[in-house]
Design an enzyme around this catalytic site. Structure first.
Site, PDB file in Angstrom:
ATOM      1  N   GLU A 281       3.608 -15.511   3.329  1.00  6.81           N
ATOM      2  CA  GLU A 281       3.033 -14.443   4.146  1.00  6.81           C
ATOM      3  C   GLU A 281       1.745 -14.852   4.866  1.00  6.81           C
ATOM      4  O   GLU A 281       1.641 -14.660   6.079  1.00  6.81           O
ATOM      5  CB  GLU A 281       2.837 -13.184   3.286  1.00  6.81           C
ATOM      6  CG  GLU A 281       4.177 -12.499   3.060  1.00  6.81           C
ATOM      7  CD  GLU A 281       4.258 -11.637   1.814  1.00  6.81           C
ATOM      8  OE1 GLU A 281       3.198 -11.333   1.241  1.00  6.81           O
ATOM      9  OE2 GLU A 281       5.373 -11.277   1.414  1.00  6.81           O
TER      10      GLU A 281
ATOM     11  N   ASP B  32      -5.054 -12.348   2.303  1.00  2.17           N
ATOM     12  CA  ASP B  32      -3.982 -11.358   2.381  1.00  2.17           C
ATOM     13  C   ASP B  32      -3.969 -10.501   1.122  1.00  2.17           C
ATOM     14  O   ASP B  32      -3.547 -10.949   0.059  1.00  2.17           O
ATOM     15  CB  ASP B  32      -2.636 -12.088   2.570  1.00  2.17           C
ATOM     16  CG  ASP B  32      -1.455 -11.119   2.688  1.00  2.17           C
ATOM     17  OD1 ASP B  32      -1.653  -9.904   2.534  1.00  2.17           O
ATOM     18  OD2 ASP B  32      -0.333 -11.598   2.939  1.00  2.17           O
TER      19      ASP B  32
ATOM     20  N   LYS C 202       9.122  -5.219  -5.676  1.00  3.04           N
ATOM     21  CA  LYS C 202       8.758  -6.623  -5.484  1.00  3.04           C
ATOM     22  C   LYS C 202       7.995  -7.170  -6.691  1.00  3.04           C
ATOM     23  O   LYS C 202       8.032  -8.367  -6.968  1.00  3.04           O
ATOM     24  CB  LYS C 202       7.906  -6.740  -4.218  1.00  3.04           C
ATOM     25  CG  LYS C 202       7.654  -8.153  -3.743  1.00  3.04           C
ATOM     26  CD  LYS C 202       7.010  -8.095  -2.376  1.00  3.04           C
ATOM     27  CE  LYS C 202       6.550  -9.442  -1.888  1.00  3.04           C
ATOM     28  NZ  LYS C 202       5.956  -9.330  -0.542  1.00  3.04           N
TER      29      LYS C 202
ATOM     30  N   ASP D 236       9.278  -9.044   6.992  1.00  3.92           N
ATOM     31  CA  ASP D 236       8.213  -8.967   5.989  1.00  3.92           C
ATOM     32  C   ASP D 236       8.692  -7.987   4.934  1.00  3.92           C
ATOM     33  O   ASP D 236       8.739  -6.778   5.161  1.00  3.92           O
ATOM     34  CB  ASP D 236       6.916  -8.469   6.658  1.00  3.92           C
ATOM     35  CG  ASP D 236       5.806  -8.162   5.636  1.00  3.92           C
ATOM     36  OD1 ASP D 236       6.009  -8.421   4.432  1.00  3.92           O
ATOM     37  OD2 ASP D 236       4.743  -7.662   6.056  1.00  3.92           O
TER      38      ASP D 236
HETATM   39  N1  LIG Z   1      -7.060   2.363   5.058  1.00  4.82           N
HETATM   40  C1  LIG Z   1      -6.765   1.830   3.852  1.00  4.82           C
HETATM   41  N2  LIG Z   1      -7.722   1.645   2.922  1.00  4.82           N
HETATM   42  C2  LIG Z   1      -7.444   1.107   1.729  1.00  4.82           C
HETATM   43  N3  LIG Z   1      -6.221   0.729   1.354  1.00  4.82           N
HETATM   44  C3  LIG Z   1      -5.224   0.874   2.246  1.00  4.82           C
HETATM   45  C4  LIG Z   1      -5.438   1.403   3.527  1.00  4.82           C
HETATM   46  N4  LIG Z   1      -4.262   1.419   4.184  1.00  4.82           N
HETATM   47  C5  LIG Z   1      -3.351   0.913   3.338  1.00  4.82           C
HETATM   48  N5  LIG Z   1      -3.924   0.587   2.166  1.00  4.82           N
HETATM   49  C6  LIG Z   1      -3.279   0.013   0.974  1.00  4.82           C
HETATM   50  O1  LIG Z   1      -2.624  -1.181   1.356  1.00  4.82           O
HETATM   51  C7  LIG Z   1      -1.519  -1.390   0.504  1.00  4.82           C
HETATM   52  C8  LIG Z   1      -0.302  -1.692   1.331  1.00  4.82           C
HETATM   53  O2  LIG Z   1      -0.586  -2.772   2.136  1.00  4.82           O
HETATM   54  P1  LIG Z   1       0.577  -3.646   2.762  1.00  4.82           P
HETATM   55  O3  LIG Z   1      -0.076  -4.770   3.455  1.00  4.82           O
HETATM   56  O4  LIG Z   1       1.482  -2.772   3.544  1.00  4.82           O
HETATM   57  O5  LIG Z   1       1.230  -4.105   1.400  1.00  4.82           O
HETATM   58  P2  LIG Z   1       2.473  -5.029   1.099  1.00  4.82           P
HETATM   59  O6  LIG Z   1       2.410  -6.162   2.045  1.00  4.82           O
HETATM   60  O7  LIG Z   1       2.244  -5.424  -0.304  1.00  4.82           O
HETATM   61  O8  LIG Z   1       3.660  -4.173   1.278  1.00  4.82           O
HETATM   62  C9  LIG Z   1      -1.346  -0.143  -0.317  1.00  4.82           C
HETATM   63  O9  LIG Z   1      -1.839  -0.371  -1.618  1.00  4.82           O
HETATM   64  C10 LIG Z   1      -2.186   0.865   0.421  1.00  4.82           C
HETATM   65  O10 LIG Z   1      -2.701   1.829  -0.442  1.00  4.82           O
HETATM   66 MG   LIG Z   2       2.172  -7.874   2.907  1.00  8.54          MG
END
Ligand SMILES: Nc1ncnc2c1ncn2[C@@H]1O[C@H](COP(=O)(O)OP(=O)(O)O)[C@@H](O)[C@H]1O
Ligand SMILES: [Mg+2]
Lengths: 250, 606
Positions: free
Chosen positions: B167, B189, B69, B8
């Site tokens: 995804e 997502d 990305k 991922d």
């Molecule tokens: N508890 C939370 N509440 C709100 N936003 C969150 C929380 N935990 C993570 N995030 C947000 O989720 C995003 C990252 O999510 P993720 O699924 O890892 O992203 P990606 O797949 O795009 O890498 C970030 O913007 C982060 O700030």
């Molecule tokens: Mg993701």
């Protein structure tokens, strides 16, 4: 110097007439394994070397999905067959196979997907059958069907008026209401056509099931196909107008 | 078959997973952490990736790349509006964004490759074997250029990318494996940089995507920016300082904004403290969940329109959805959950770890490809309509959005001027009428034999493969001969550039057998094509037209295979060409021997 492409309208995306030479090759490919050259009697795999065989470009979508040329197909059965064949052809299951087999799986899966997409929808299915049976391109109506002529012309005027009017004015509201009523009327008209079509589909299937080769049967066949063609093109015309209307007053 | 891992490659965090005893599991690092922050920093000791690089975000903002990305498969004009938020230096060369790190510039695929290499190393260390094959996930709504860029990133990292999967659909595989349910599900997502919605039908192990929609520029990053703007305004009002002029402090503000947002998912109120530049002391303020929700409601609402479109395209109403599955860190926000619940009229399913589920699903797909899992099959769709430019600057659609892939369309082309020798074809992706409103994917020129107008018949096949990536081939229907096509991507690296980047990456990292094999195979293939072309010119008259045609077919097949990523495929096509051209080469040898004998004395020969 650049030229703008000039696409030719064909009967169907998949059904472009093959060159005489390719046709021969493809038919050969179907009866003879591309890999071990032995005769292929199995459906999708060579009996001897168990290699996947290409779906011939000659194969129509009904044959591809293992259904007779009927217009009332059971969607559950169609889906079950599609899933079964997807498990047979999908590229995911050919990752460890040779490059040739991967290529065949890819193109077979693409044909299968098109076949399913076409047959799944009863209107597309009928249009496709019509093309198969009469060998002609689906005709696209550019002017309204006779019995709708007056109505459509009036509608066109109202539409123009509405487009030019202030949306929030009293006139705008009034025109909008008129258009809405008109849309509903056309939708009912469309449903009526679809009911008539379903009747024709049943007639067609009955005729095919009887399987008679009499001249009476031939006349009946031509009648069904002709009526179906007219209805389908009228329905498409009305459908486009309904969509247009919906988009304008949305 | 060698092990295939699932990756991922996220905007914010990346993970690698594999299948162990029929269950997918994520590879942790020594400290037990499963997520690798998608951050790359240039330090005095070279490039570093992940948690340690994250520390450089504030220390060294100009040399620390995050959220790369967002730039995959894009040109500078596409991201103009958000450049102010990035402290690192972004430019463009050849339609591709470049990121400056010290003395060198890197394309987004190169930066992503560094993250991929980190994951590769992590998996190798944990599994004790070399990893060369991977399934990589992308947002479902990624277009062709963005997918291609992801594939390039894999290649540069020394990974053979066996499949690009979406995804949300990856998530559905992990969900399906765990829940064993049948029915219709919606996967929502919402991550750091992108938003996807996919609607799937699960039945007898088949995962059929009915529709997908999304926004590749909508995520947690955008929520953070609202808070960043709020804090910057506050600081300006209270202290008269423009923080956006200080990149390191901007980075601090951004990180504090994100932390506050995350805290407010669990708390109703939080305290924010930010060190100010020029020893102006500290900025503090309070923020409540209500305030946050008021500020970001508009952004979260933007996720609902794609949901409605996807429902409509699937021919469903919210009632028709049996379960809503939440994926991505941003779905932890209570307001997001409320909005989703309101739209679909049911409580979403939150029993999966939203951070890991995509990687786990990628591992399941990897296992399907290696023949391990045989009862599951994913039937995905193309998210955007594919078409070509026709007269008047209008796009004519060939493959509609939400068509199950692999999907193909054939189009016949002819000429409208006597003796015309080429037709320019412009490939587009998007839903709009006019060419200019859609995404330009590529352009190529179809070669046409000079004939009276309308006589040539060239059939072009547009095939979207199981990766959602377009392949184009052409056949002259009059001669049934296929034609190789040089497609020039509108946004993206050319093959030669990718090759150079692969070579570059070898200079930095340990050798990687697969990628090197590919380069070698490509080079060998090129050499063979060149010599065979020359033989055809020199000795072509000595063989039958039929044999010559056979050679030409093999030649064009090899030219196509050469652009692929599997060195074995290239080698196989080389062997085939060598076989078909065997006779020609013998004649050629005789021919040149005779030529060289000519004018030489017998004594010199013997
Ligand atoms: N508890 C939370 N509440 C709100 N936003 C969150 C929380 N935990 C993570 N995030 C947000 O989720 C995003 C990252 O999510 P993720 O699924 O890892 O992203 P990606 O797949 O795009 O890498 C970030 O913007 C982060 O700030
Ligand atoms: Mg993701």
């Amino acid at each position: 110097m650049g030229y703008t492409p000039c696409p030719l309208l064909l009967m169907d995306n998949q059904q472009s007439p093959p060159h005489p030479d390719t046709r021969r090759q493809l038919q050969m490919a179907r009866s003879m394994c591309w890999h071990c050259q032995s005769e292929v009697t199995g459906e999708y795999f060579c009996d001897r070397c168990v290699k996947v065989q290409p779906v011939s470009k000659e194969t129509d979508y009904f044959t591809c999905l293992g259904f007779p040329r009927r217009l009332m197909l059971d969607p559950q059965k169609l889906e079950a067959k599609f899933y079964e064949l997807s498990r047979t052809f999908h590229p995911d299951f050919y990752q460890t196979k040779s490059a040739d087999e991967q290529t065949i799986s890819l193109s077979n899966a693409a044909v299968l997907n098109t076949a399913y997409r076409t047959l799944r929808d009863s209107i597309q299915r009928a249009e496709y059958l019509l093309a198969l049976e009469t060998g002609s391109v689906k005709d696209i109506r550019t002017s309204p069907p006779a019995d709708l002529f007056e109505e459509i012309l009036d509608l066109q005027d109202t539409l123009e008026e509405y487009r030019a009017s202030e949306r929030d004015s009293e006139q705008g509201h009034r025109l909008r209401a008129t258009l809405q009523t008109e849309q509903e009327a056309l939708e009912r008209r469309k449903e009526g056509m679809e009911a008539q079509l379903r009747q024709l589909f049943a007639d067609w299937d009955k005729l095919q099931d009887a399987g008679e080769a009499t001249s009476l049967a031939r006349v009946e066949r031509d009648r069904i196909l002709k009526q179906m063609r007219d209805l389908l093109s009228n329905r498409t015309y009305v459908n486009n107008i309904v969509n247009d209307l919906a988009a304008t007053i949305a | 078959m060698a092990r295939i891992v699932g990756i991922d490659l996220g905007t914010t965090n990346s993970l690698v997973a594999y299948m162990k005893d029929g269950q997918p599991c994520v590879v942790p690092d020594r400290n037990g952490r499963t997520m690798v922050p998608s951050v790359v920093a240039l330090t005095d000791n070279g490039l570093i990736v992940g948690d340690s690089a994250k520390e450089h975000l504030t220390r060294n903002p100009e040399r620390t790349v995050y959220s790369v990305k967002r730039f995959m498969g894009k040109g500078l004009a596409d991201v103009q509006d958000e450049l102010v938020y990035f402290p690192y230096h972004i430019t463009e060369t050849g339609g591709v964004i470049r990121i400056r790190l010290g003395q060198k510039s890197y394309s987004p695929p190169q930066v992503s490759a560094m993250i991929l290499k980190e994951l590769k190393l992590r998996a190798e260390a944990s599994l004790g074997e070399s990893i060369t094959k991977a399934v990589i996930t992308v947002p479902a709504y990624f277009n062709d250029s963005q997918r291609q860029a992801t594939k390039d990133a894999g290649l540069i990292a020394g990974l053979e990318v066996l499949r690009i999967i979406n995804e949300p659909t990856a998530a559905s595989l992990a969900y399906g494996l765990q829940q064993k349910t049948q029915g219709t599900i919606a996967v929502y997502d919402f991550g750091g940089g992108t938003f996807d919605i996919s609607i799937l039908k699960l039945k007898d192990g088949i995962f059929e995507v009915l529709a997908t929609s999304g926004d590749t520029h909508l995520g947690g990053d955008d929520l953070d920016r609202v808070l960043v703007d709020l804090f910057i305004g506050d600081i300006r009002d209270r202290y008269g300082i423009d923080v956006d002029r200080y990149p390191d402090h901007m980075q601090t503000v951004r990180l504090e904004a994100e932390r506050a947002k995350i805290r407010l998912s669990d708390e109703l109120k939080t305290e924010i403290t930010i060190e100010l530049p020029e020893d102006k002391g500290r900025f503090t303020r309070e923020l409540t969940r209500d305030q946050l929700e008021f500020l970001v409601a508009g952004i979260i609402e933007r996720t609902l329109a794609p949901c409605r479109i996807a429902l409509k395209d699937a021919g469903l109403t919210p009632k028709g959805i049996d379960e809503v599955v939440l994926v991505g860190g941003s779905t932890r926000m209570p307001l997001v959950r409320q909005q989703v619940e309101a739209l679909f009229g049911k409580q979403p399913h939150c029993h999966l770890n939203p951070d890991e589920v995509v990687a786990l699903g990628a591992a399941v797909q990897a296992d399907i490809l290696s023949g391990g899992t045989t009862d599951m099959l994913l039937l995905d769709v193309t998210p955007l309509s594919l078409g070509i430019e026709t007269m008047g600057g209008v796009m004519s659609s060939l493959i509609r959005r939400n068509t199950t892939i692999p999907a193909s369309a054939k189009e016949m082309f002819t000429t409208y001027v006597d003796g015309q020798t080429g037709v320019d074809i412009h490939i587009l992706q998007g839903e709009r009428e006019l060419v200019k409103d859609n995404r330009s994917l590529a352009q190529f020129r179809l070669k046409v034999p000079p004939l009276p107008a309308g006589v040539p018949r060239i059939e072009v096949t547009f095939l979207i493969d199981a990766n959602g990536i377009l392949n184009v081939t052409a056949t002259d229907m009059r001669t049934a001969k296929s034609q190789s096509i040089e497609v020039k991507p509108s946004y993206g690296l050319s093959d030669t550039e990718v090759e150079r980047m692969i070579e570059d990456s070898f200079k930095f990292a340990a050798e990687d057998v697969t990628a090197r094999k590919l380069i070698e195979a490509r080079l060998d293939a090129e050499a063979l094509i060149k010599t065979t072309d020359k033989s055809l010119v020199d000795a072509g008259h000595l063989i039958t037209e039929e044999d010559a045609d056979g050679i030409r077919t093999s030649l064009s097949q090899l030219s196509i295979a050469k652009n692929g990523t599997d060195p074995r495929v290239i080698r196989a096509h080389m062997a085939e060409l060598e076989q078909t051209a065997k006779h020609l080469n013998v004649l050629m040898l005789d021919h040149s021997l005779k030529k060289s004998l000519h004018g030489k004395k017998v004594s010199e020969v013997s």
